[in-house]
Motif scaffolding. Structure first.
Motif, PDB file in Angstrom:
ATOM      1  N   ILE A   1      53.941   1.031  37.564  1.00 16.17           N
ATOM      2  CA  ILE A   1      54.294   2.395  37.165  1.00 16.17           C
ATOM      3  C   ILE A   1      53.736   3.409  38.159  1.00 16.17           C
ATOM      4  O   ILE A   1      54.382   4.423  38.472  1.00 16.17           O
ATOM      5  CB  ILE A   1      53.768   2.685  35.742  1.00 16.17           C
ATOM      6  N   ALA A   2      52.541   3.149  38.684  1.00 11.41           N
ATOM      7  CA  ALA A   2      51.968   4.047  39.687  1.00 11.41           C
ATOM      8  C   ALA A   2      52.836   4.072  40.946  1.00 11.41           C
ATOM      9  O   ALA A   2      53.050   5.136  41.548  1.00 11.41           O
ATOM     10  CB  ALA A   2      50.548   3.607  40.029  1.00 11.41           C
ATOM     11  N   LEU A   3      53.345   2.914  41.326  1.00 12.05           N
ATOM     12  CA  LEU A   3      54.227   2.858  42.492  1.00 12.05           C
ATOM     13  C   LEU A   3      55.491   3.681  42.253  1.00 12.05           C
ATOM     14  O   LEU A   3      55.905   4.460  43.116  1.00 12.05           O
ATOM     15  CB  LEU A   3      54.603   1.407  42.796  1.00 12.05           C
ATOM     16  N   ILE A   4      56.111   3.507  41.082  1.00 16.47           N
ATOM     17  CA  ILE A   4      57.340   4.246  40.775  1.00 16.47           C
ATOM     18  C   ILE A   4      57.067   5.750  40.804  1.00 16.47           C
ATOM     19  O   ILE A   4      57.866   6.531  41.340  1.00 16.47           O
ATOM     20  CB  ILE A   4      57.891   3.836  39.390  1.00 16.47           C
ATOM     21  N   TYR A   5      55.925   6.144  40.256  1.00 15.87           N
ATOM     22  CA  TYR A   5      55.553   7.562  40.234  1.00 15.87           C
ATOM     23  C   TYR A   5      55.326   8.077  41.654  1.00 15.87           C
ATOM     24  O   TYR A   5      55.763   9.179  42.017  1.00 15.87           O
ATOM     25  CB  TYR A   5      54.301   7.732  39.399  1.00 15.87           C
ATOM     26  N   GLY A   6      54.643   7.279  42.456  1.00 16.01           N
ATOM     27  CA  GLY A   6      54.412   7.665  43.845  1.00 16.01           C
ATOM     28  C   GLY A   6      55.709   7.747  44.632  1.00 16.01           C
ATOM     29  O   GLY A   6      55.916   8.677  45.428  1.00 16.01           O
ATOM     30  N   LEU A   7      56.604   6.770  44.416  1.00 15.23           N
ATOM     31  CA  LEU A   7      57.895   6.792  45.098  1.00 15.23           C
ATOM     32  C   LEU A   7      58.691   8.033  44.715  1.00 15.23           C
ATOM     33  O   LEU A   7      59.381   8.633  45.551  1.00 15.23           O
ATOM     34  CB  LEU A   7      58.702   5.529  44.737  1.00 15.23           C
ATOM     35  N   LEU A   8      58.604   8.417  43.438  1.00 19.16           N
ATOM     36  CA  LEU A   8      59.329   9.595  42.978  1.00 19.16           C
ATOM     37  C   LEU A   8      58.890  10.835  43.744  1.00 19.16           C
ATOM     38  O   LEU A   8      59.733  11.596  44.253  1.00 19.16           O
ATOM     39  CB  LEU A   8      59.087   9.792  41.473  1.00 19.16           C
ATOM     40  N   TYR A   9      57.587  11.026  43.884  1.00 12.75           N
ATOM     41  CA  TYR A   9      57.102  12.246  44.525  1.00 12.75           C
ATOM     42  C   TYR A   9      57.282  12.221  46.042  1.00 12.75           C
ATOM     43  O   TYR A   9      57.543  13.262  46.660  1.00 12.75           O
ATOM     44  CB  TYR A   9      55.639  12.489  44.155  1.00 12.75           C
ATOM     45  N   ILE A  10      57.164  11.051  46.654  1.00 14.53           N
ATOM     46  CA  ILE A  10      57.383  10.998  48.105  1.00 14.53           C
ATOM     47  C   ILE A  10      58.875  11.151  48.409  1.00 14.53           C
ATOM     48  O   ILE A  10      59.274  11.763  49.399  1.00 14.53           O
ATOM     49  CB  ILE A  10      56.825   9.690  48.703  1.00 14.53           C
ATOM     50  N   TRP A  11      59.702  10.625  47.528  1.00 13.20           N
ATOM     51  CA  TRP A  11      61.153  10.725  47.694  1.00 13.20           C
ATOM     52  C   TRP A  11      61.618  12.167  47.508  1.00 13.20           C
ATOM     53  O   TRP A  11      62.506  12.645  48.221  1.00 13.20           O
ATOM     54  CB  TRP A  11      61.815   9.773  46.695  1.00 13.20           C
TER      55      TRP A  11
END
Length: 585
Positions: free
Chosen positions: A384-394
């Motif tokens: 979930i942390a990865l998905i959240y990080g991907l969301l903000y970097i994307w």
């Protein structure tokens, strides 16, 4: 409406100011009914055992001797309840000639283990003050309010992003440095729940006062944020506002759990998830036109107006949902009415047993202990942390794609995020259908579900994330119409929606006794990743290009796809070996 307003923060303040002469509760209008709120059986158990429930009977009996087959009267938990009461009275009288008797249950108080207490409880399974028994309309209204509250805080991260370029120019800092205003806000609402959310679990406070008090601070602190005279002041207040605004982001799910049974909780969580998605999506749209015409400060003023409106609405129309606080306040009312200091509710009993060390362990130590020692928690937190990080970097790639490639203005750039919002509304109906058709029938008579059955929707969601990133990255070219990357963005919200709902419900079901700690740890992990990833987003997209930068993120998402499949197959075995997880369903 009168009952709803009475239980709001403003309603309780009006009762206090008027000496409780208005907005009265039933027992205050008719003092003769107060005894129906007392639980005779639990009071009897307190007198006998010092707890509100009887100790469990042993599952097996060892071979008994001749003397054991003809026992002398003793205080034994193996005796039938009626026999145990008479024996307890006899034994207590032998130990203490002036032994106490619990007058409510007419039970002699065991001088060694018992306690003379009158337990205040729900008067029955249909008690209307129990949040689980609220009407559907009231539950839907509270769910809407929690969604609005979550949206009003979550939008604070993305609405700032619309003014990043202006912040860079006004304060003379680089674009990466100006991004710190976003990342520190996200970091603040990741750390905040570790300290603030546990306060809502205390029976003396409840959830509504914490929501209102922290939201009021959130609103007020937008003023010095918008009027910041230097870059350091801006960053400091962005972190503080994220910190004080954080409780609904972690405790909102607990509020949903207050009013819905486990079999229906998924629907409330799904709707709450829409509010969480709308914040980051609508932020650039709401803030884009304001930042374009008025500068970055207007994004903060908009945030203050939105959260201020939410504050007023919730102060007048948000009832308390914590059953612990509702029972506590009922107990205090009955004490005032009767003068009986023996009246106490179960949440108070639990609070008496907690020491300062227990509170520190629960809020600061246990979330990290569970996150790093429990394989299931660690894997899902990282995912979930990865998905959240991907969301903000994307999100940081949107100005590059839609401003530099397609020539959108700053205001129009916000409309590019609408594809993400559409994706949520596309996935919601089939998700609800799946839950009703396949998951609800799997709940047992106790309202419990084997946690692994929460995971199948994540099987689909896991593939949606890389599909989005590859689609978005390689369709963002001048020779391809701008609608194509926007359509691709919908896959991210579909995947994130399915993953978040599966994981958060799975963790709550697998660790029911430690759900608050587990979810606090999850919030901290994802917020940390969300805070750190945007700092290198611009450099990565400029160096690799939109296609390969998005593909790099897609490959990272692919590496994590096996996690839900692994836990679906082996999760039960891992739970059996855990000393924290629930084992029997």
């Amino acid at each position: 409406m009168a009952a709803l307003f009475r239980d709001t923060v403003v309603g309780q303040l009006l009762r206090l100011v008027t000496g409780r002469r208005i907005l009265k509760y039933p027992e205050e209008r008719d003092p003769s009914i107060w005894q129906r709120y007392l639980n005779v059986e639990k009071s009897s158990n307190m007198a006998l055992h010092g707890t509100t429930s009887r100790p469990e009977q042993p599952k097996k009996e060892l071979p008994r001797t001749k003397e054991q087959l003809n026992p002398q009267p003793t205080l034994s938990n193996q005796q039938p309840p009626s026999r145990r009461s008479s024996i307890s009275a006899s034994t207590a009288n032998d130990h203490n000639e002036n032994g106490l008797v619990n007058t409510l249950s007419n039970t002699r108080v065991d001088p060694e283990k018992g306690r003379d207490a009158d337990i205040v409880d729900w008067y029955g399974p249909d008690d209307p003050e129990n949040p689980m028994n609220w009407s559907t309309v009231k539950k839907v209204w509270v769910t809407f309010e929690i969604c609005l509250l979550t949206f009003s805080v979550y939008i604070g991260s993305a609405i700032y992003s619309a003014g990043i370029l202006d912040v860079s120019e006004v304060f003379g800092v680089s674009r990466v440095a100006s991004t710190l205003g976003l990342t520190l806000f996200v970091l603040g609402y990741g750390i905040g729940p570790m300290f603030l959310s546990p306060l809502s679990e205390l029976p003396q406070t409840g959830r509504a006062p914490i929501y209102i008090a922290t939201l009021a601070l959130f609103v007020v602190l937008q003023v010095p944020t918008a009027l910041a005279t230097n870059f350091g002041m801006l960053l400091a207040f962005r972190f503080i506002t994220g910190f004080v605004g954080s409780p609904p982001l972690a405790t909102g799910g607990a509020t949903i759990g207050d009013i819905y049974s486990p079999s229906k909780r998924t629907y409330g969580m799904a709707v709450w998830g829409i509010g969480a998605v709308c914040g980051p999506v609508m932020g650039p749209l709401v803030g884009g036109f304001a930042a374009e015409s008025k500068g970055w400060t207007w994004t903060i003023w908009e945030l203050m107006w939105l959260s201020g409106f939410t504050l007023v609405l919730l102060a007048f129309l948000m009832p308390e949902t914590s059953s612990a606080n509702i029972l506590y306040r009922r107990t205090m009312r009955l004490r005032r009415l009767t003068g009986n200091d023996k009246l106490i509710c179960e949440p108070q009993l639990m609070g008496e047993q907690m020491t300062g060390r227990d509170i520190v362990m629960m809020t600061l130590v246990r979330p990290f202990t569970l996150s790093f020692t429990e394989p299931m928690v660690f894997l899902l937190n990282m995912y979930i942390a990865l998905i959240y990080g991907l969301l903000y970097i994307w999100f940081e790639s949107f100005p590059i794609v839609f401003t530099e490639i397609y020539g959108f203005s700053l205001g129009l750039e916000g409309t590019a995020f609408m594809g993400i919002l559409v994706g949520v509304f596309v996935v919601l109906p089939p998700f609800i259908w799946y839950q009703r058709r396949y998951i609800e029938p799997k709940f047992n008579d106790k309202g419990e579900l084997q946690p692994e059955w929460r995971l199948p929707p994540s099987f689909v969601g896991a593939f949606c994330i890389p599909i989005c990133l590859f689609w978005f990255g390689w369709s963002s070219r001048p020779d391809i119409h701008w609608i194509m990357p926007i359509i691709g963005t919908a896959w991210f919200s579909i995947g994130a929606f399915l993953l978040f709902n599966s994981v958060l419900n799975y963790l709550s079901d697998a660790y029911p006794q430690y759900a608050a700690s587990v979810l606090a740890g999850n919030d901290f992990f994802r917020s940390t990743f969300g805070a750190g990833f945007p700092l290198f987003a611009t450099a990565m997209y400029n160096k690799l290009g939109v296609g390969w930068a998005s593909s790099t993120l897609g490959f990272l998402a692919i590496a994590f796809i096996p996690i839900p499949f692994f836990l679906f197959k082996y999760g039960e075995r891992l739970r059996m070996r855990s000393k924290y997880a629930q084992k029997d369903y």
